[in-house]
Design a protein around this motif. Structure first.
Motif, mmCIF file in Angstrom:
data_model
loop_
_atom_site.group_PDB
_atom_site.id
_atom_site.type_symbol
_atom_site.label_atom_id
_atom_site.label_comp_id
_atom_site.label_asym_id
_atom_site.label_seq_id
_atom_site.Cartn_x
_atom_site.Cartn_y
_atom_site.Cartn_z
ATOM 1 N N ILE B 5 -2.220 21.653 -9.196
ATOM 2 C CA ILE B 5 -3.489 21.264 -8.270
ATOM 3 C C ILE B 5 -4.227 20.152 -9.161
ATOM 4 O O ILE B 5 -5.045 19.159 -8.839
ATOM 5 C CB ILE B 5 -4.037 22.274 -7.494
ATOM 6 C CG1 ILE B 5 -3.014 22.997 -6.629
ATOM 7 C CG2 ILE B 5 -5.379 22.130 -7.255
ATOM 8 C CD1 ILE B 5 -3.589 24.333 -5.831
ATOM 9 N N THR B 6 -4.507 20.812 -10.379
ATOM 10 C CA THR B 6 -5.548 19.964 -11.330
ATOM 11 C C THR B 6 -4.932 18.755 -11.581
ATOM 12 O O THR B 6 -5.864 17.776 -11.279
ATOM 13 C CB THR B 6 -5.569 20.964 -12.603
ATOM 14 O OG1 THR B 6 -5.319 22.170 -12.656
ATOM 15 C CG2 THR B 6 -6.377 20.225 -13.589
ATOM 16 N N HIS B 7 -3.703 18.281 -11.909
ATOM 17 C CA HIS B 7 -3.436 16.967 -12.182
ATOM 18 C C HIS B 7 -3.427 16.235 -10.666
ATOM 19 O O HIS B 7 -3.719 15.123 -10.776
ATOM 20 C CB HIS B 7 -1.947 17.079 -12.801
ATOM 21 C CG HIS B 7 -1.737 17.361 -14.175
ATOM 22 N ND1 HIS B 7 -2.706 16.545 -15.038
ATOM 23 C CD2 HIS B 7 -1.506 18.352 -14.981
ATOM 24 C CE1 HIS B 7 -2.729 17.226 -16.382
ATOM 25 N NE2 HIS B 7 -1.871 18.404 -16.298
ATOM 26 N N MET B 8 -2.896 16.851 -9.967
ATOM 27 C CA MET B 8 -2.675 15.893 -8.449
ATOM 28 C C MET B 8 -4.139 15.526 -8.092
ATOM 29 O O MET B 8 -4.240 14.259 -7.571
ATOM 30 C CB MET B 8 -2.014 16.792 -7.391
ATOM 31 C CG MET B 8 -0.443 16.799 -7.648
ATOM 32 S SD MET B 8 0.328 17.697 -6.463
ATOM 33 C CE MET B 8 0.671 16.093 -5.332
ATOM 34 N N SER B 9 -5.157 16.473 -8.386
ATOM 35 C CA SER B 9 -6.520 15.868 -8.045
ATOM 36 C C SER B 9 -7.032 15.043 -8.980
ATOM 37 O O SER B 9 -7.764 14.244 -8.773
ATOM 38 C CB SER B 9 -7.581 17.228 -7.512
ATOM 39 O OG SER B 9 -7.349 18.019 -8.666
ATOM 40 N N ALA B 10 -6.761 15.325 -10.042
ATOM 41 C CA ALA B 10 -7.451 14.506 -11.398
ATOM 42 C C ALA B 10 -6.843 12.911 -11.230
ATOM 43 O O ALA B 10 -7.642 11.932 -11.340
ATOM 44 C CB ALA B 10 -7.092 14.882 -12.545
ATOM 45 N N VAL B 11 -5.505 12.916 -10.794
ATOM 46 C CA VAL B 11 -5.158 11.515 -10.747
ATOM 47 C C VAL B 11 -5.364 10.778 -9.574
ATOM 48 O O VAL B 11 -5.172 9.254 -9.182
ATOM 49 C CB VAL B 11 -3.439 11.545 -10.981
ATOM 50 C CG1 VAL B 11 -2.832 11.840 -9.703
ATOM 51 C CG2 VAL B 11 -3.011 10.268 -11.358
ATOM 52 N N PHE B 12 -5.779 11.516 -8.554
ATOM 53 C CA PHE B 12 -6.172 10.980 -7.007
ATOM 54 C C PHE B 12 -6.935 9.674 -7.125
ATOM 55 O O PHE B 12 -6.519 8.746 -6.601
ATOM 56 C CB PHE B 12 -6.527 12.124 -6.232
ATOM 57 C CG PHE B 12 -6.477 11.600 -4.756
ATOM 58 C CD1 PHE B 12 -5.545 11.353 -3.953
ATOM 59 C CD2 PHE B 12 -7.821 11.323 -3.901
ATOM 60 C CE1 PHE B 12 -5.297 10.875 -2.566
ATOM 61 C CE2 PHE B 12 -7.790 11.000 -2.578
ATOM 62 C CZ PHE B 12 -6.645 10.728 -2.155
ATOM 63 N N PRO B 13 -8.029 9.806 -7.710
ATOM 64 C CA PRO B 13 -8.850 8.508 -7.384
ATOM 65 C C PRO B 13 -8.005 7.397 -8.274
ATOM 66 O O PRO B 13 -8.319 6.295 -7.650
ATOM 67 C CB PRO B 13 -10.209 8.885 -8.603
ATOM 68 C CG PRO B 13 -10.264 10.179 -8.788
ATOM 69 C CD PRO B 13 -8.617 10.700 -8.547
#
Ligand SMILES: Nc1ncnc2c1ncn2[C@@H]1O[C@H](COP(=O)(O)OP(=O)(O)O)[C@@H](O)[C@H]1O
Ligand SMILES: [Mg+2]
Lengths: 243, 225
Positions: B5-13
């Motif tokens: 979740i951390t990475h998926m949301s961090a990379v999202f933008p």
């Protein structure tokens, strides 16, 4: 009077295949000419040479004074003089019936939409299809399609109408309605060239009948002469088979 | 799970930014590709060899070579060729190269789609139009092309989906489209699985939307008659 269509020594080849072998033919104004003959004898090809849907190999075709083989002649202009009705109707399926009829008058003749619509409605009335104006071709019967196709050709006010087996693709019960429209046209004095297997129609309506076989005109005469008293053995054989 | 979740949301933008590029490049290439394709398709059908032969050469050579190679030729090859001929240097703009390569490529495939679509229209339609006195051009415009367009919509939609996916190849020239954005993030964090999964999901969402839109268009044009 000068014939409206003159064909002189017309030859047509498809590659090595010689399909028309020296056709000579005059068609008078207001004449109804029926062309009969076995399948593959070159009837359609002859008809299609009259409006240059087929390129002429050699010889002359003169329509209303225009030599079709002359490169200076505007073929699109001459084609407006000859309406054509096809065996398979060839209506434009993406347009309504009335749009089918209006298109060429508007785009080719430059008629206004209003005038073209009015004319189209009159023509639809004439072929008995006033109620089908806004319908698409897929939703009417074969007989109705062919009547629309006739109206579409008439919308260009042609001097001659060419019919290539207009009833051959129809169910038997639908043939009559199309022949009726054609008979009315003949009565009005339209010049007509009709390739047909409807011997009853030829007998009743034609002024002259031509029997073709293997790319030549074998025999021609009044319906009386051709049907009652054919001279050539090939004509006799053909009529014996179809009648 | 947390890692995911951390990475998926961090990379999202970053991925959104990349996806925007992907969409823009695809849309522009689809547009230019369709224009090129229409002319090439008509060219291939032309009786005049002056039009038909060059069209055939174009279509066959583009379809016969990998898009990846075409991208590299345009981005690296052309400046090199320019340098060879003139002695001057110039660097190709990445975005221009991207749109150019994809347009040229899709033009060839769209040409084939147009050609097949036009050829699938019954010969009698052209004959009927010509017998009414229409010119070849009028017959094409009012009779043949409108009918061909309907039949072309499904394969054209398919081509757009292929093109959208293939823009991922542009990452080799550093175009910061969707996949490239993902790779940049991975190179900083090594979180390859969550990021690539998210990249894939975004591609899937985009292609799915196109295919729904194509279905809708097909339906809309289909029921009209
Ligand atoms: N476009 C074409 N290409 C090659 N051969 C053709 C073409 N059209 C007609 N033919 C051939 O020409 C001959 C005459 O055909 P057609 O005029 O259609 O005869 P009919 O109408 O009397 O049945 C046939 O042998 C047919 O196969
Ligand atoms: Mg025939």
């Amino acid at each position: 009077m000068e014939p409206i269509i003159k064909v002189r020594n017309l030859y047509k080849n498809f590659g090595d295949l010689e399909v028309l072998k020296g056709i000579n033919l005059d068609i008078a104004e207001r004449e109804v000419l029926c062309i009969i003959g076995p399948s593959g004898s070159g009837k359609s090809t002859l008809l299609r040479c009259l409006n240059m849907l087929e390129e002429i190999t050699s010889g002359e075709v003169i329509v209303d004074g225009n030599d079709l083989t002359d490169p200076r002649v505007d073929i699109n202009k001459v084609r407006t003089e000859t309406g054509m009705v096809f065996q398979h109707f060839n209506l434009f399926p993406h347009m309504t019936i009335i749009e089918n009829i209006m298109l060429a008058p508007v785009k080719v003749r430059g008629l206004s939409e209003g005038k073209a619509r009015q004319q189209a409605l009159e023509l639809l009335k004439k072929v008995g299809l006033s109620d089908k104006a806004e319908v698409y071709p897929d939703n009417i019967s074969g007989g109705q399609k062919q009547r629309v196709a006739i109206a579409r050709a008439l919308a260009m006010s042609p001097k001659v109408m060419l019919f290539d087996e207009p009833t051959s693709a129809l169910d038997p019960e639908l043939v009559g309605e199309v022949l009726e429209v054609m008979k009315d046209l003949a009565k009005e004095g339209m010049t007509m060239v009709v390739v047909t297997h409807e011997m009853g129609f030829a007998r009743e309506v034609a002024d002259r009948v031509i029997f073709m076989d293997e790319g030549v005109i074998i025999e021609e005469g009044t319906p009386e002469q051709i049907f009652k008293n054919p001279q050539n053995t090939r004509t006799k054989e053909f009529l014996w088979k179809v009648l | 799970m947390n890692y995911f979740i951390t990475h998926m949301s961090a990379v999202f933008p970053f991925l959104v930014k990349g996806a925007v590029y992907t969409v823009i490049i695809t849309a522009m290439s689809v547009f230019f590709g369709t224009v090129i394709g229409l002319f090439l398709g008509l060219g291939r059908l032309s009786k005049k060899k002056f039009f038909s032969i060059p069209s055939s050469i174009y279509v066959d050579s583009i379809r016969g070579t990998p898009l990846l190679v075409q991208i590299l030729i345009i981005y690296f090859g052309i400046p090199n060729l320019y340098n060879m001929i003139t002695g001057d240097r110039f660097t190709m703009n990445v975005f221009v190269a991207a749109v150019l390569a994809c347009s040229i490529n899709s033009g060839a495939y769209v040409a084939e789609i147009f050609r097949a679509g036009i050829q699938s229209i019954d010969k009698g339609q052209m004959e009927a139009a010509r017998s009414l006195g229409m010119t070849h051009r009028q017959a094409m415009r009012y009779i043949i092309l409108p009918q061909a367009f309907r039949r072309i919509i499904p394969p054209l939609g398919n081509e757009f989906i292929v093109l959208l996916k293939d823009t991922s190849l542009l990452s080799v020239i550093g175009m910061e489209e969707l996949l490239m954005q993902g790779q940049l993030y991975i190179s900083r964090t090594y979180a390859s699985f969550p990021v690539l999964l998210e990249v894939a999901l975004i591609y899937l969402m985009m292609t799915w939307s196109i295919s729904r839109w194509v279905d809708y268009m097909e339906y809309k044009l289909g029921v009209k008659r």
